[in-house]
Design a protein around this motif. Structure first.
Motif, PDB file in Angstrom:
ATOM      1  N   PHE A 142       0.849  -1.105   0.084  1.00  0.00           N
ATOM      2  CA  PHE A 142      -0.059  -0.097  -0.133  1.00  0.00           C
ATOM      3  C   PHE A 142       0.935   1.359  -0.111  1.00  0.00           C
ATOM      4  O   PHE A 142       1.727   1.370   0.834  1.00  0.00           O
ATOM      5  N   GLY A 143       0.923   1.954  -1.134  1.00  0.00           N
ATOM      6  CA  GLY A 143       1.801   3.076  -1.248  1.00  0.00           C
ATOM      7  C   GLY A 143       3.119   2.630  -1.293  1.00  0.00           C
ATOM      8  O   GLY A 143       3.316   1.731  -1.898  1.00  0.00           O
ATOM      9  N   ASN A 144       4.136   3.112  -0.334  1.00  0.00           N
ATOM     10  CA  ASN A 144       5.573   2.593  -0.106  1.00  0.00           C
ATOM     11  C   ASN A 144       5.595   1.664   0.710  1.00  0.00           C
ATOM     12  O   ASN A 144       6.875   1.034   0.906  1.00  0.00           O
ATOM     13  N   LEU A 145       4.653   1.222   1.565  1.00  0.00           N
ATOM     14  CA  LEU A 145       4.715  -0.035   2.388  1.00  0.00           C
ATOM     15  C   LEU A 145       4.515  -1.294   1.868  1.00  0.00           C
ATOM     16  O   LEU A 145       3.651  -1.549   1.029  1.00  0.00           O
ATOM     17  N   VAL A 146       5.323  -2.146   2.187  1.00  0.00           N
ATOM     18  CA  VAL A 146       5.021  -3.491   1.727  1.00  0.00           C
ATOM     19  C   VAL A 146       4.989  -4.448   3.089  1.00  0.00           C
ATOM     20  O   VAL A 146       5.728  -4.311   4.033  1.00  0.00           O
ATOM     21  N   GLY A 147       4.531  -5.685   2.802  1.00  0.00           N
ATOM     22  CA  GLY A 147       4.537  -6.874   3.768  1.00  0.00           C
ATOM     23  C   GLY A 147       3.580  -7.785   3.373  1.00  0.00           C
ATOM     24  O   GLY A 147       2.602  -7.641   2.840  1.00  0.00           O
ATOM     25  N   GLU A 148       4.153  -9.089   3.761  1.00  0.00           N
ATOM     26  CA  GLU A 148       3.169 -10.327   3.572  1.00  0.00           C
ATOM     27  C   GLU A 148       2.550 -10.832   4.699  1.00  0.00           C
ATOM     28  O   GLU A 148       1.823 -11.967   4.750  1.00  0.00           O
ATOM     29  N   SER A 149       2.873 -10.329   5.903  1.00  0.00           N
ATOM     30  CA  SER A 149       2.506 -11.004   7.168  1.00  0.00           C
ATOM     31  C   SER A 149       1.075 -10.557   7.283  1.00  0.00           C
ATOM     32  O   SER A 149       0.598  -9.455   6.710  1.00  0.00           O
ATOM     33  N   PRO A 150       0.228 -11.510   7.890  1.00  0.00           N
ATOM     34  CA  PRO A 150      -1.094 -11.093   8.148  1.00  0.00           C
ATOM     35  C   PRO A 150      -1.749  -9.917   8.788  1.00  0.00           C
ATOM     36  O   PRO A 150      -2.132  -9.157   8.411  1.00  0.00           O
ATOM     37  N   ALA A 151      -0.567  -9.455  10.118  1.00  0.00           N
ATOM     38  CA  ALA A 151      -0.863  -8.125  10.394  1.00  0.00           C
ATOM     39  C   ALA A 151      -0.835  -7.092   9.444  1.00  0.00           C
ATOM     40  O   ALA A 151      -1.491  -6.172   9.413  1.00  0.00           O
ATOM     41  N   MET A 152       0.443  -6.994   8.559  1.00  0.00           N
ATOM     42  CA  MET A 152       0.472  -5.910   7.536  1.00  0.00           C
ATOM     43  C   MET A 152      -0.659  -6.015   6.590  1.00  0.00           C
ATOM     44  O   MET A 152      -1.190  -4.852   6.279  1.00  0.00           O
ATOM     45  N   ARG A 153      -0.940  -7.101   6.227  1.00  0.00           N
ATOM     46  CA  ARG A 153      -2.121  -7.314   4.984  1.00  0.00           C
ATOM     47  C   ARG A 153      -3.132  -6.716   5.653  1.00  0.00           C
ATOM     48  O   ARG A 153      -4.052  -6.134   4.947  1.00  0.00           O
ATOM     49  N   ALA A 154      -3.668  -7.140   6.867  1.00  0.00           N
ATOM     50  CA  ALA A 154      -4.890  -6.473   7.635  1.00  0.00           C
ATOM     51  C   ALA A 154      -4.914  -4.891   7.674  1.00  0.00           C
ATOM     52  O   ALA A 154      -5.782  -4.427   7.359  1.00  0.00           O
ATOM     53  N   ALA A 155      -3.745  -4.554   8.089  1.00  0.00           N
ATOM     54  CA  ALA A 155      -3.456  -3.023   7.929  1.00  0.00           C
ATOM     55  C   ALA A 155      -3.682  -2.438   6.646  1.00  0.00           C
ATOM     56  O   ALA A 155      -4.403  -1.207   6.386  1.00  0.00           O
ATOM     57  N   PHE A 156      -3.134  -3.154   5.445  1.00  0.00           N
ATOM     58  CA  PHE A 156      -3.461  -2.481   4.373  1.00  0.00           C
ATOM     59  C   PHE A 156      -4.866  -2.732   3.580  1.00  0.00           C
ATOM     60  O   PHE A 156      -5.323  -1.602   3.311  1.00  0.00           O
ATOM     61  N   ALA A 157      -5.412  -3.641   4.190  1.00  0.00           N
ATOM     62  CA  ALA A 157      -7.026  -3.878   3.885  1.00  0.00           C
ATOM     63  C   ALA A 157      -7.621  -2.771   4.505  1.00  0.00           C
ATOM     64  O   ALA A 157      -8.555  -2.046   3.776  1.00  0.00           O
ATOM     65  N   ALA A 158      -7.519  -2.401   5.567  1.00  0.00           N
ATOM     66  CA  ALA A 158      -8.011  -1.126   6.317  1.00  0.00           C
ATOM     67  C   ALA A 158      -7.662   0.009   5.864  1.00  0.00           C
ATOM     68  O   ALA A 158      -8.524   0.950   5.532  1.00  0.00           O
ATOM     69  N   MET A 159      -6.422   0.225   5.627  1.00  0.00           N
ATOM     70  CA  MET A 159      -6.041   1.556   4.809  1.00  0.00           C
ATOM     71  C   MET A 159      -6.793   2.108   3.418  1.00  0.00           C
ATOM     72  O   MET A 159      -6.968   2.960   2.955  1.00  0.00           O
ATOM     73  N   VAL A 311      -5.790   1.908  12.455  1.00  0.00           N
ATOM     74  CA  VAL A 311      -4.978   0.927  11.886  1.00  0.00           C
ATOM     75  C   VAL A 311      -3.672   0.913  12.662  1.00  0.00           C
ATOM     76  O   VAL A 311      -3.185   1.939  13.211  1.00  0.00           O
ATOM     77  N   ARG A 312      -3.219  -0.545  13.030  1.00  0.00           N
ATOM     78  CA  ARG A 312      -2.274  -0.630  13.817  1.00  0.00           C
ATOM     79  C   ARG A 312      -1.060  -1.059  12.931  1.00  0.00           C
ATOM     80  O   ARG A 312      -1.132  -1.942  12.131  1.00  0.00           O
ATOM     81  N   LEU A 313       0.095  -0.394  13.064  1.00  0.00           N
ATOM     82  CA  LEU A 313       1.207  -0.835  12.033  1.00  0.00           C
ATOM     83  C   LEU A 313       2.217  -1.597  13.082  1.00  0.00           C
ATOM     84  O   LEU A 313       2.888  -0.930  14.125  1.00  0.00           O
ATOM     85  N   PRO A 314       2.231  -2.999  12.853  1.00  0.00           N
ATOM     86  CA  PRO A 314       3.024  -3.810  13.803  1.00  0.00           C
ATOM     87  C   PRO A 314       4.658  -3.648  13.758  1.00  0.00           C
ATOM     88  O   PRO A 314       5.070  -3.280  12.739  1.00  0.00           O
ATOM     89  N   PRO A 315       5.351  -3.666  14.878  1.00  0.00           N
ATOM     90  CA  PRO A 315       6.752  -3.621  14.795  1.00  0.00           C
ATOM     91  C   PRO A 315       7.438  -4.848  14.084  1.00  0.00           C
ATOM     92  O   PRO A 315       6.940  -5.763  13.697  1.00  0.00           O
ATOM     93  N   LEU A 316       8.724  -4.623  13.675  1.00  0.00           N
ATOM     94  CA  LEU A 316       9.425  -5.578  12.761  1.00  0.00           C
ATOM     95  C   LEU A 316       9.505  -6.956  13.407  1.00  0.00           C
ATOM     96  O   LEU A 316       9.374  -7.869  12.917  1.00  0.00           O
ATOM     97  N   ARG A 317       9.806  -6.871  14.990  1.00  0.00           N
ATOM     98  CA  ARG A 317       9.886  -8.135  15.467  1.00  0.00           C
ATOM     99  C   ARG A 317       8.531  -8.882  15.604  1.00  0.00           C
ATOM    100  O   ARG A 317       8.764 -10.083  15.736  1.00  0.00           O
ATOM    101  N   GLU A 318       7.381  -8.481  15.187  1.00  0.00           N
ATOM    102  CA  GLU A 318       6.257  -9.236  15.116  1.00  0.00           C
ATOM    103  C   GLU A 318       5.913  -9.663  13.406  1.00  0.00           C
ATOM    104  O   GLU A 318       4.960 -10.333  13.212  1.00  0.00           O
TER     105      GLU A 318
END
Length: 454
Positions: A142-159, A311-318
């Protein structure tokens, strides 16, 4: 705020859970996510399904809303992660008890019993997925943000969904997780993309300057106000305003912001006239505002207006699985060509990245990868160059004697500052004003140090 003493964990077997019934009166099967069933307390018999994230409490904005007056407004939070279902206490007044043990942060098992005040909640874990959204359909960028983890994809869907409306969005996440990038992406995907995009840091300036920055002032409104000034809300009219670090907003200024959110009108300092503004509001914070509401440091009604969409953006450790793709994206953004990216992003580098704690998240990762790009090789985490005898950031006792004295001295000072600031902010939960007070520094000076060292 008067705190009640924590209750002792209950003893004995809980009463049998009542069956969960669907609207038609038939017994409904457990949801394919997380199901909470109240087995004791005022809400006994009620049940709730949790998809990816839910706050439990008595506030009307809680996802799992209880009526038990011994439960805090925002008592605890459940988050569905790759590792399982995580529970975190939100500094509740009576504490969160899991299977007889009071917890601050941990993971739930199928069949766990939560005790919040006088309410007992039984946990059922199903197949973890995004409710109403198959994971394969969720975006990975989404935009310049990338991620395939469930938390990031949920954030992208919400955004994505938030971008097509003018709803106020609250972006939550630790320092460096990309909240400002997320705000910019929402703006670019919205109908206001051609309008202004204005960012105001609510924690980086004194109260008086913040009022003028947000709302503007008339000539002569205060000493030094030689001319009329247009504030950020008027400047952003037709576009988007981002209220960064909204959790730092002083309590006495919060009612003024609440009026803007409710009526979309502002009043410049020194004026008696209200001016209408056509603006979309995004807010970002590295604090948990629900905890701030519990502690009465943030108004509940203002939180209600800000958190229309959260929208919660998870930290890298997650999301360690995202590091390989994220490294390639960051290097490309730094100007590296495809050959350089392939040469640097080896399996060994990715393994190194996954072992790092990354307290500064994506911002810290970018700094590290930029160093790797400068020296054209994968450096040890914390390394600053080929000749450095120490690979530990923040260790000023070890220096590179092959460098000139002045440069080596500056390296040591920078390392000390970085280690000091990082440890200080960690002790104070990334709260810059509190850290500044503890260190005997001004808030602006503390902000500069934090930003200087990422």
């Amino acid at each position: 705020m008067t705190r009640r003493p924590p209750r002792s964990p209950p003893t004995g077997a809980p009463p049998a859970a009542r069956p969960t019934r669907a609207a038609g009166g038939t017994v409904a099967p457990p949801a394919d996510a997380v199901r909470l069933t109240a087995v004791q307390g005022p809400d006994a018999g009620a049940s709730w399904s949790v998809a990816t994230r839910a706050a439990v409490g008595t506030h009307e904005r809680s996802d799992v809303r209880l009526t038990d007056d011994t439960v805090s407004r925002f008592h605890c939070e459940l988050t569905v992660e790759e590792r399982g279902v995580r529970i975190r206490d939100l500094e509740s007044r009576n504490g969160t008890v899991v299977d007889g043990t009071r917890v601050l942060d941990g993971f739930l098992r199928d069949g766990s019993m939560l005790v919040l005040g006088a309410t007992w909640l039984q946990v059922e874990l199903g197949a973890l997925r995004l409710t109403g959204l198959q994971l394969g359909d969720a975006p990975t960028r989404f935009g310049n943000l990338v991620g395939e983890s469930p938390a990031m994809r949920a954030a992208f869907a919400a955004m994505e969904r938030a971008a097509i409306s003018d709803a106020t969005v609250l972006l939550e996440g630790e320092t460096g997780t990309g909240k400002e990038e997320a705000a910019a992406a929402i703006h670019q995907a919205s109908r206001r993309a051609d309008g202004p995009f204005v960012v105001v840091d609510c924690g980086a300036m004194p109260r008086e300057l913040l009022l003028s920055e947000l709302f503007g002032h008339e000539k002569g409104a205060f000493t030094g106000a030689a001319d009329r000034r247009i504030g950020a809300f008027e400047e952003a009219s037709g576009g988007t305003i981002v209220l960064d670090e909204i959790g730092e907003l002083p309590l006495d200024l919060q009612p003024q912001l609440l009026r803007v959110l409710e009526r979309r009108e502002i009043r410049r300092l020194g004026s008696n006239r209200y001016v209408a503004v056509d603006v979309r509001v995004l807010a970002a914070t590295n604090r948990d505002l629900r905890t701030e509401v519990n502690e009465e440091r943030f108004r509940a009604d203002l939180y209600y207006r800000l958190a229309v969409v959260t929208v919660r953006l998870p930290p890298l450790r997650e999301r360690p699985g995202d590091l390989a793709a994220l490294a390639r994206t960051v290097l490309a953004g730094l100007g590296a060509d495809a050959a350089t990216i392939d040469r640097l992003c080896t399996p060994e580098l990715v393994d190194t990245l996954r072992r790092g704690p990354w307290p500064g998240n994506v911002r810290e990762l970018r700094t590290y990868l930029e160093r790797c790009l400068v020296f054209d090789r994968a450096l040890p985490l914390g390394g600053v160059g080929p000749g450095r005898t120490s690979t530990q950031a923040g260790d000023p006792a070890r220096v590179d004697i092959d460098r000139p004295y002045a440069a080596a001295r500056q390296d040591a000072l920078d390392a000390f500052e970085r280690a000091y600031v990082r440890a200080l902010l960690a002790r104070h939960d990334q709260n810059v004003p509190r850290a500044a007070v503890a260190a005997g520094l001004g808030r602006v000076q503390m902000w500069r140090l934090a930003k200087k060292h990422g």
